[in-house]
Design a protein around this motif. Structure first.
Motif, short mmCIF file in Angstrom:
data_model
loop_
_atom_site.label_atom_id
_atom_site.label_comp_id
_atom_site.label_asym_id
_atom_site.label_seq_id
_atom_site.Cartn_x
_atom_site.Cartn_y
_atom_site.Cartn_z
N ILE A 166 23.21 -62.25 30.01
CA ILE A 166 22.27 -63.29 29.60
C ILE A 166 20.85 -62.91 29.99
O ILE A 166 20.58 -62.50 31.12
N HIS A 167 19.95 -63.03 29.03
CA HIS A 167 18.52 -62.86 29.28
C HIS A 167 17.85 -64.17 28.89
O HIS A 167 18.46 -65.04 28.29
N SER A 168 16.55 -64.28 29.19
CA SER A 168 15.82 -65.44 28.72
C SER A 168 14.48 -64.99 28.17
O SER A 168 13.74 -64.25 28.83
N THR A 201 8.15 -62.24 28.95
CA THR A 201 8.96 -61.64 29.99
C THR A 201 10.38 -62.16 29.91
O THR A 201 10.64 -63.16 29.26
N CYS A 202 11.29 -61.43 30.55
CA CYS A 202 12.66 -61.93 30.65
C CYS A 202 12.69 -62.89 31.82
O CYS A 202 12.26 -62.55 32.92
N ALA A 203 13.19 -64.10 31.60
CA ALA A 203 13.11 -65.13 32.63
C ALA A 203 14.48 -65.49 33.19
O ALA A 203 14.67 -66.58 33.72
N GLU A 204 15.44 -64.58 33.06
CA GLU A 204 16.78 -64.84 33.61
C GLU A 204 17.24 -63.54 34.24
O GLU A 204 17.22 -62.49 33.57
N PHE A 205 17.65 -63.59 35.50
CA PHE A 205 18.04 -62.35 36.17
C PHE A 205 19.19 -61.69 35.42
O PHE A 205 20.23 -62.31 35.22
N CYS A 206 18.99 -60.44 34.99
CA CYS A 206 19.97 -59.79 34.12
C CYS A 206 20.39 -58.44 34.64
O CYS A 206 21.21 -57.76 34.02
N GLY A 207 19.86 -58.01 35.76
CA GLY A 207 20.24 -56.71 36.29
C GLY A 207 19.06 -56.05 36.99
O GLY A 207 18.02 -56.68 37.19
N ALA A 209 16.70 -53.88 36.31
CA ALA A 209 15.35 -53.78 35.74
C ALA A 209 14.91 -55.10 35.09
O ALA A 209 14.06 -55.11 34.20
N HIS A 210 15.47 -56.20 35.58
CA HIS A 210 15.11 -57.52 35.02
C HIS A 210 13.60 -57.75 35.04
O HIS A 210 13.02 -58.24 34.07
N ALA A 211 12.97 -57.37 36.16
CA ALA A 211 11.53 -57.61 36.28
C ALA A 211 10.71 -56.65 35.42
O ALA A 211 9.50 -56.82 35.29
N GLN A 212 11.37 -55.62 34.87
CA GLN A 212 10.63 -54.67 34.02
C GLN A 212 11.12 -54.80 32.58
O GLN A 212 11.39 -53.82 31.91
N MET A 213 11.27 -56.04 32.16
CA MET A 213 11.76 -56.29 30.82
C MET A 213 10.74 -57.15 30.08
O MET A 213 11.02 -58.25 29.64
N GLY A 214 9.54 -56.61 30.00
CA GLY A 214 8.45 -57.35 29.36
C GLY A 214 8.42 -57.10 27.86
O GLY A 214 9.07 -56.20 27.35
CU1 CUA Z 1 16.69 -59.43 30.85
CU2 CUA Z 1 16.20 -60.46 32.91
#
Ligand code: CUA
Length: 330
Positions: A166-168, A201-207, A209-214
């Motif tokens: 899941i991503h957001s 940005t991705c607003a759901e912890f997904c793994g 590199a979640h914070a580098q999913m712009g």
């Molecule tokens: Cu994709 Cu967090």
């Protein structure tokens, strides 16, 4: 020292409110503007209620201490504790439900499929999204990655999905968050009111590199949008040369497609027009040949958790050739 810190914080907050491409306080879209209006209304209401409650407590404890009549107390509880919150909450609920209904009405603009991948955004223009519940994103369309171009003043429908986790999807100046989840397609309407480049940005912890999913949403006039999609539909600008030969020889084509060449991989982002995108690696580095070369050599170093293997074992000159070629694909 403390005053300086506070002044800095206030200045930062004030600045955050203007000209910030990733601020919900600087709306450039219909949904974001309405959600912001709801937020200010709720904040103002909350402040008024807080002032009244604190005022009444102060009155009871300091201004008129001692026993109060039971009748006054009961009246206060019925009006202030039952009737008032019921009316306020009901009004906010009606407002919120109306807003929800309004924001979810179907769009008149293009439909764009966006899939949350680990850890980037797969974009497809020109898809048709049937109404009703979809279990998976429509296939086909004109591929892109990490940059979503939409026309000004139209209601673009973003179909959101994911193959695994899941991503957001969140681009604060344009709209609220919407999850990209496996097994079901969510719809988000973006109706921009200003042209510009907005950061998402991705607003759901997904793994890892979640914070580098712009990603970026680029709002352009409708004619420019049509031209952009047509340009993205074309095959690559350079379809021969040593860069391409090395790309194919080293197996890059197993994951990446470059249309107009034998590279047809679908695991990673389509690179046909890589150089037309402002950033590589889902918003981590500006698109330059040097950065592309660095990414090929050690993607995990720049983006921990990335699925792409490192190619540091290749001679530097070969990496540079591949990067130069990719960097020429406008
Ligand atoms: Cu994709 Cu967090």
């Amino acid at each position: 020292m403390r005053t300086a810190g506070l002044a800095f914080l206030l200045a930062a907050l004030a600045l955050a409110g203007c000209e910030n491409p990733q601020s919900a306080f600087d709306p450039a879209g219909d949904e974001a503007a309405r959600v912001l209006a709801l937020f200010w209304a709720m904040l103002a209401g909350g402040v008024v209620i807080w002032v009244i409650v604190v005022g009444v407590s102060f009155y009871a404890v300091k201004v008129r201490p001692g026993r109060h009549s039971e009748r006054t107390g009961l009246r206060l509880i019925i009006w202030g504790g039952c009737v008032f919150p019921t009316v306020v909450l009901a009004a906010l609920l009606v407002w919120g439900l109306g807003l929800l209904n309004d924001l979810r009405r179907p769009g008149d603009g293009p439909t764009i499929a966006v899939s949350g991948e680990r850890f980037w955004w797969r974009v497809s223009y020109g898809v048709t999204g049937a109404p009703g519940v979809l279990r998976s994103l429509p296939r086909g369309g004109i591929p892109g990655a990490n940059e979503i171009v939409i026309p000004l003043g139209q209601r673009s429908t973003i179909l959101l999905g994911s193959p695994d986790v899941i991503h957001s999807f969140w681009v604060p100046p344009l709209a609220g968050k919407m999850d990209a989840i496996p097994g079901r397609v969510n719809r988000l309407i973006l109706e921009p009111t200003e042209t510009g480049i907005f950061n998402g940005t991705c607003a759901e912890f997904c793994g890892l590199a979640h914070a580098q999913m712009g990603f970026r949403v680029i709002v352009v006039p409708p004619a420019e949008f049509e031209a952009y999609v047509q340009a993205q539909a074309r095959p690559a600008a350079v379809t021969t040369g040593p860069g391409l030969d090395l790309f194919l020889k080293n197996g890059c084509a197993a994951c990446h497609a470059v249309r107009g060449t034998p590279a047809r991989g679908t695991v990673g982002p389509d690179l046909t027009h890589l150089a037309s995108r402002r950033m590589i690696g889902a918003g981590i580095l500006p698109t330059t040949a040097e950065n592309i070369a660095d990414f090929i050599a050690s993607p995990d170093h720049l983006k921990p958790g990335v699925e792409m293997p490192a190619f540091a074992m290749l001679p530097e000159a070969e990496i540079a050739r591949i990067a130069d070629w990719l960097g020429s694909l406008q």
